[in-house]
Design a protein around this motif. Structure first.
Motif, PDB file in Angstrom:
ATOM      1  N   UNK A   1       0.851  -1.158   0.000  1.00  0.00           N
ATOM      2  CA  UNK A   1       0.000   0.000   0.000  1.00  0.00           C
ATOM      3  C   UNK A   1       0.903   1.229   0.000  1.00  0.00           C
ATOM      4  N   UNK A   2       0.488   2.241  -0.699  1.00  0.00           N
ATOM      5  CA  UNK A   2       1.324   3.437  -0.776  1.00  0.00           C
ATOM      6  C   UNK A   2       1.345   4.167   0.562  1.00  0.00           C
ATOM      7  N   UNK A   3       2.487   4.776   0.855  1.00  0.00           N
ATOM      8  CA  UNK A   3       2.638   5.537   2.095  1.00  0.00           C
ATOM      9  C   UNK A   3       1.613   6.669   2.144  1.00  0.00           C
ATOM     10  N   UNK A   4       1.348   7.282   1.011  1.00  0.00           N
ATOM     11  CA  UNK A   4       0.377   8.373   0.959  1.00  0.00           C
ATOM     12  C   UNK A   4      -1.018   7.940   1.380  1.00  0.00           C
ATOM     13  N   UNK A   5      -1.445   6.772   0.923  1.00  0.00           N
ATOM     14  CA  UNK A   5      -2.769   6.267   1.306  1.00  0.00           C
ATOM     15  C   UNK A   5      -2.828   5.948   2.802  1.00  0.00           C
ATOM     16  N   UNK A   6      -1.758   5.350   3.325  1.00  0.00           N
ATOM     17  CA  UNK A   6      -1.715   5.059   4.754  1.00  0.00           C
ATOM     18  C   UNK A   6      -1.770   6.343   5.576  1.00  0.00           C
ATOM     19  N   UNK A   7      -0.981   7.313   5.181  1.00  0.00           N
ATOM     20  CA  UNK A   7      -0.942   8.589   5.898  1.00  0.00           C
ATOM     21  C   UNK A   7      -2.306   9.254   5.861  1.00  0.00           C
ATOM     22  N   UNK A  22       5.164  10.283  11.446  1.00  0.00           N
ATOM     23  CA  UNK A  22       4.236   9.454  12.235  1.00  0.00           C
ATOM     24  C   UNK A  22       4.156   8.044  11.640  1.00  0.00           C
ATOM     25  N   UNK A  23       4.131   7.942  10.320  1.00  0.00           N
ATOM     26  CA  UNK A  23       4.105   6.628   9.664  1.00  0.00           C
ATOM     27  C   UNK A  23       5.391   5.860   9.963  1.00  0.00           C
ATOM     28  N   UNK A  24       6.533   6.519   9.831  1.00  0.00           N
ATOM     29  CA  UNK A  24       7.805   5.858  10.129  1.00  0.00           C
ATOM     30  C   UNK A  24       7.836   5.351  11.565  1.00  0.00           C
ATOM     31  N   UNK A  25       7.357   6.162  12.499  1.00  0.00           N
ATOM     32  CA  UNK A  25       7.329   5.779  13.914  1.00  0.00           C
ATOM     33  C   UNK A  25       6.395   4.591  14.141  1.00  0.00           C
ATOM     34  N   UNK A  26       5.238   4.631  13.498  1.00  0.00           N
ATOM     35  CA  UNK A  26       4.273   3.540  13.646  1.00  0.00           C
ATOM     36  C   UNK A  26       4.836   2.229  13.091  1.00  0.00           C
ATOM     37  N   UNK A  27       5.500   2.309  11.947  1.00  0.00           N
ATOM     38  CA  UNK A  27       6.102   1.107  11.371  1.00  0.00           C
ATOM     39  C   UNK A  27       7.230   0.579  12.247  1.00  0.00           C
ATOM     40  N   UNK A  28       8.000   1.464  12.835  1.00  0.00           N
ATOM     41  CA  UNK A  28       9.061   1.043  13.752  1.00  0.00           C
ATOM     42  C   UNK A  28       8.449   0.301  14.948  1.00  0.00           C
ATOM     43  N   UNK A  29       7.406   0.869  15.528  1.00  0.00           N
ATOM     44  CA  UNK A  29       6.746   0.238  16.678  1.00  0.00           C
ATOM     45  C   UNK A  29       6.126  -1.110  16.298  1.00  0.00           C
ATOM     46  N   UNK A  30       5.522  -1.170  15.123  1.00  0.00           N
ATOM     47  CA  UNK A  30       4.935  -2.423  14.663  1.00  0.00           C
ATOM     48  C   UNK A  30       6.005  -3.499  14.522  1.00  0.00           C
ATOM     49  N   UNK A  41       7.973  -3.956   5.322  1.00  0.00           N
ATOM     50  CA  UNK A  41       8.933  -3.288   4.436  1.00  0.00           C
ATOM     51  C   UNK A  41       8.389  -1.950   3.970  1.00  0.00           C
ATOM     52  N   UNK A  42       9.303  -1.020   3.743  1.00  0.00           N
ATOM     53  CA  UNK A  42       8.949   0.270   3.155  1.00  0.00           C
ATOM     54  C   UNK A  42       9.931   0.483   2.008  1.00  0.00           C
ATOM     55  N   UNK A  43       9.450   0.284   0.793  1.00  0.00           N
ATOM     56  CA  UNK A  43      10.291   0.397  -0.398  1.00  0.00           C
ATOM     57  C   UNK A  43       9.540   1.131  -1.489  1.00  0.00           C
ATOM     58  N   UNK A  44      10.194   2.084  -2.098  1.00  0.00           N
ATOM     59  CA  UNK A  44       9.589   2.812  -3.206  1.00  0.00           C
ATOM     60  C   UNK A  44       8.310   3.529  -2.827  1.00  0.00           C
ATOM     61  N   UNK A  45       8.236   4.002  -1.590  1.00  0.00           N
ATOM     62  CA  UNK A  45       7.048   4.725  -1.143  1.00  0.00           C
ATOM     63  C   UNK A  45       5.856   3.832  -0.842  1.00  0.00           C
ATOM     64  N   UNK A  46       6.117   2.526  -0.719  1.00  0.00           N
ATOM     65  CA  UNK A  46       5.039   1.581  -0.425  1.00  0.00           C
ATOM     66  C   UNK A  46       5.398   0.716   0.770  1.00  0.00           C
ATOM     67  N   UNK A  47       4.414   0.486   1.622  1.00  0.00           N
ATOM     68  CA  UNK A  47       4.576  -0.394   2.773  1.00  0.00           C
ATOM     69  C   UNK A  47       3.965  -1.745   2.418  1.00  0.00           C
TER      70      UNK A  47
END
Length: 100
Positions: A1-7, A22-30, A41-47
């Protein structure tokens, strides 16, 4: 899913850089909760979830539906295997976990 849609879904009122942080922090916590750094994974603007690290019932369901069936296979047995993926309530054994 794109980072933009998640945000947009999770932090609709946040500004660009703050929302991305906030997204980076949430992914780190997850990743910490899952105990696997490579699980998300976070690659090419997609999680995305790493299929080698995370099991998802829907993926298993889709694979079962795509498996070729032997001519002698019974449909009822296949349905039984699919139903085994969905036994019990969601997180029924994890209700004491703080993250649930």
């Amino acid at each position: 899913m794109s980072a933009g849609l998640l945000i947009d879904a999770l932090w609709p009122d946040s500004e660009g850089d703050a929302a991305y942080h906030a997204l980076e922090s949430a992914l780190y916590r997850l990743r910490q909760l899952l105990g696997a750094r490579d699980a998300v994974r976070m690659e090419g603007g997609k999680a995305s979830l790493n299929r080698d690290q995370v099991w998802v019932d829907l993926w298993e369901f889709e694979e079962e539906l795509q498996r070729p069936r032997a001519p002698e296979a019974k449909g009822i047995e296949r349905i039984g295997r699919l139903r085994l993926l969905y036994q019990g309530h969601f997180l029924q054994h994890k209700t004491e976990e703080p993250w649930s």
